[in-house]
Design an enzyme around this catalytic site. Structure first.
Site, mmCIF file in Angstrom:
data_model
loop_
_atom_site.group_PDB
_atom_site.id
_atom_site.type_symbol
_atom_site.label_atom_id
_atom_site.label_comp_id
_atom_site.label_asym_id
_atom_site.label_seq_id
_atom_site.Cartn_x
_atom_site.Cartn_y
_atom_site.Cartn_z
ATOM 1 N N GLY A 37 78.943 117.421 -7.824
ATOM 2 C CA GLY A 37 78.634 116.702 -6.397
ATOM 3 C C GLY A 37 80.206 115.717 -6.406
ATOM 4 N N SER A 39 82.888 113.053 -6.312
ATOM 5 C CA SER A 39 82.979 111.712 -6.866
ATOM 6 C C SER A 39 82.606 110.784 -5.907
ATOM 7 C CB SER A 39 84.661 111.345 -6.790
ATOM 8 O OG SER A 39 84.944 110.193 -7.340
ATOM 9 N N GLY A 40 81.547 109.682 -6.572
ATOM 10 C CA GLY A 40 80.961 108.593 -5.943
ATOM 11 C C GLY A 40 79.654 109.145 -5.163
ATOM 12 N N SER A 41 79.236 110.471 -5.535
ATOM 13 C CA SER A 41 77.880 110.710 -5.093
ATOM 14 C C SER A 41 76.818 110.391 -5.932
ATOM 15 C CB SER A 41 78.010 112.593 -5.090
ATOM 16 O OG SER A 41 78.313 112.707 -6.165
ATOM 17 N N GLY A 42 76.937 109.921 -7.119
ATOM 18 C CA GLY A 42 76.108 109.104 -8.036
ATOM 19 C C GLY A 42 75.571 110.007 -9.294
ATOM 20 N N LYS A 43 76.537 110.708 -9.421
ATOM 21 C CA LYS A 43 76.178 111.912 -10.608
ATOM 22 C C LYS A 43 75.827 111.017 -12.060
ATOM 23 C CE LYS A 43 80.340 113.903 -10.512
ATOM 24 N NZ LYS A 43 80.814 113.106 -9.119
ATOM 25 N N SER A 44 76.876 109.981 -12.192
ATOM 26 C CA SER A 44 76.715 109.213 -13.493
ATOM 27 C C SER A 44 75.475 108.385 -13.285
ATOM 28 C CB SER A 44 77.786 108.562 -13.875
ATOM 29 O OG SER A 44 79.285 109.358 -13.970
ATOM 30 N N SER A 111 82.528 119.519 -10.996
ATOM 31 C CA SER A 111 82.721 120.954 -11.062
ATOM 32 C C SER A 111 82.712 121.407 -9.847
ATOM 33 C CB SER A 111 81.403 121.444 -11.986
ATOM 34 O OG SER A 111 80.323 120.683 -11.714
#
Ligand SMILES: Nc1ncnc2c1ncn2[C@@H]1O[C@H](COP(=O)(O)OS(=O)(=O)O)[C@@H](OP(=O)(O)O)[C@H]1O
Ligand SMILES: Nc1ncnc2c1ncn2[C@@H]1O[C@H](COP(=O)(O)OP(=O)(O)O)[C@@H](O)[C@H]1O
Length: 208
Positions: A37, A39-44, A111
């Protein structure tokens, strides 16, 4: 004789302790949860919530976070398309090793290109690559901007930023879509719960 990539005379060495044995020991099945997703979408955040939730159930996980791996193994790579492709390829190969170790590996990286994600999927057996799409509109990601990078990208101070002047190709079909629309943003623990339910349903939280 065998040829592997640019190397020749490389033969696979097999050991009698195999993936299934490690999975029995760990009482779980090794797999890769691939979180993609903007940047900032909440992946981490999702990756962490997921690791916490699984750890609490006695399951062994390991997070490969794009940002973190770019500090070490992938510190030689930039954000141009071919370097992103190499970043993703290496992450896919490392994730595969973790899955082979019996670990539930959570790979969390932008990705952005479909073909790179498909390549990583192809490294694993059917079902062992679980793609999770953080379906969050650019406007929300940009309003979050925790690192101030969108602001820099809009100001032309970062070139080739995903979603601004570099493409993000959403999955056409993937195992799990976590949607976060305006005003209805489920908590990270709730989102992680959806992934954990999926793993449970597919038998990943039981021994091989
Ligand atoms: N040009 C550009 N485009 C996108 N992202 C950028 C860029 N430059 C730096 N960053 C920061 O690097 C993090 C993304 O690294 P990844 O390894 O996940 O990216 S990729 O999968 O190779 O596209 C990404 O972290 P996340 O915000 O966690 O996604 C950004 O903080
Ligand atoms: N489910 C969520 N609901 C609300 N805010 C979230 C959620 N997940 C993440 N965030 C917030 O969004 C921002 C970006 O999250 P992060 O996990 O760093 O994204 P990414 O790794 O995709 O760049 C952070 O400020 C984080 O607190």
């Amino acid at each position: 004789m065998s040829n592997v990539g640019n190397s020749s005379n490389i033969l696979w060495h097999k050991c009698s302790v195999e993936k299934a044995d490690r999975e029995q020991l760990l009482r779980q099945k090794g797999c890769v949860i691939w979180v993609t997703g903007l940047s900032g979408s909440g992946k981490s955040t999702l990756a962490c919530a997921l690791a916490r939730g699984l750890h609490a159930r006695g399951k062994l996980t390991y997070i490969l976070d794009g940002d973190n791996v770019r500090h070490g193994l992938n510190s030689d790579l930039s954000f141009k398309a071919e370097d992103r492709a190499e970043n993703i390829r290496r992450m896919g190969e490392v994730a595969k090793l973790f899955a082979d170790a019996g670990v539930i590996c959570i790979a969390s990286l932008i990705s952005p290109y479909r073909k790179d994600r498909e390549l990583c999927r192809s490294l694993l057996k059917e079902g062992e690559f679980i793609e999770v799409f953080m379906d969050v509109p650019l406007s929300i990601c940009e309003s979050r901007d925790p690192k101030g990078l969108y602001k820099l990208a809009r100001a032309g101070k970062i070139r080739g930023f995903t979603g601004i002047d570099d493409p993000y190709e959403p999955p056409l079909s993937c195992e799990i879509v976590l949607e976060q629309k305006d005003g209805s943003c489920a908590s990270p623990d709730r989102l992680a719960g959806r992934v954990i339910s999926y793993l449970e349903e597919k038998g990943y939280l039981s021994p091989a």
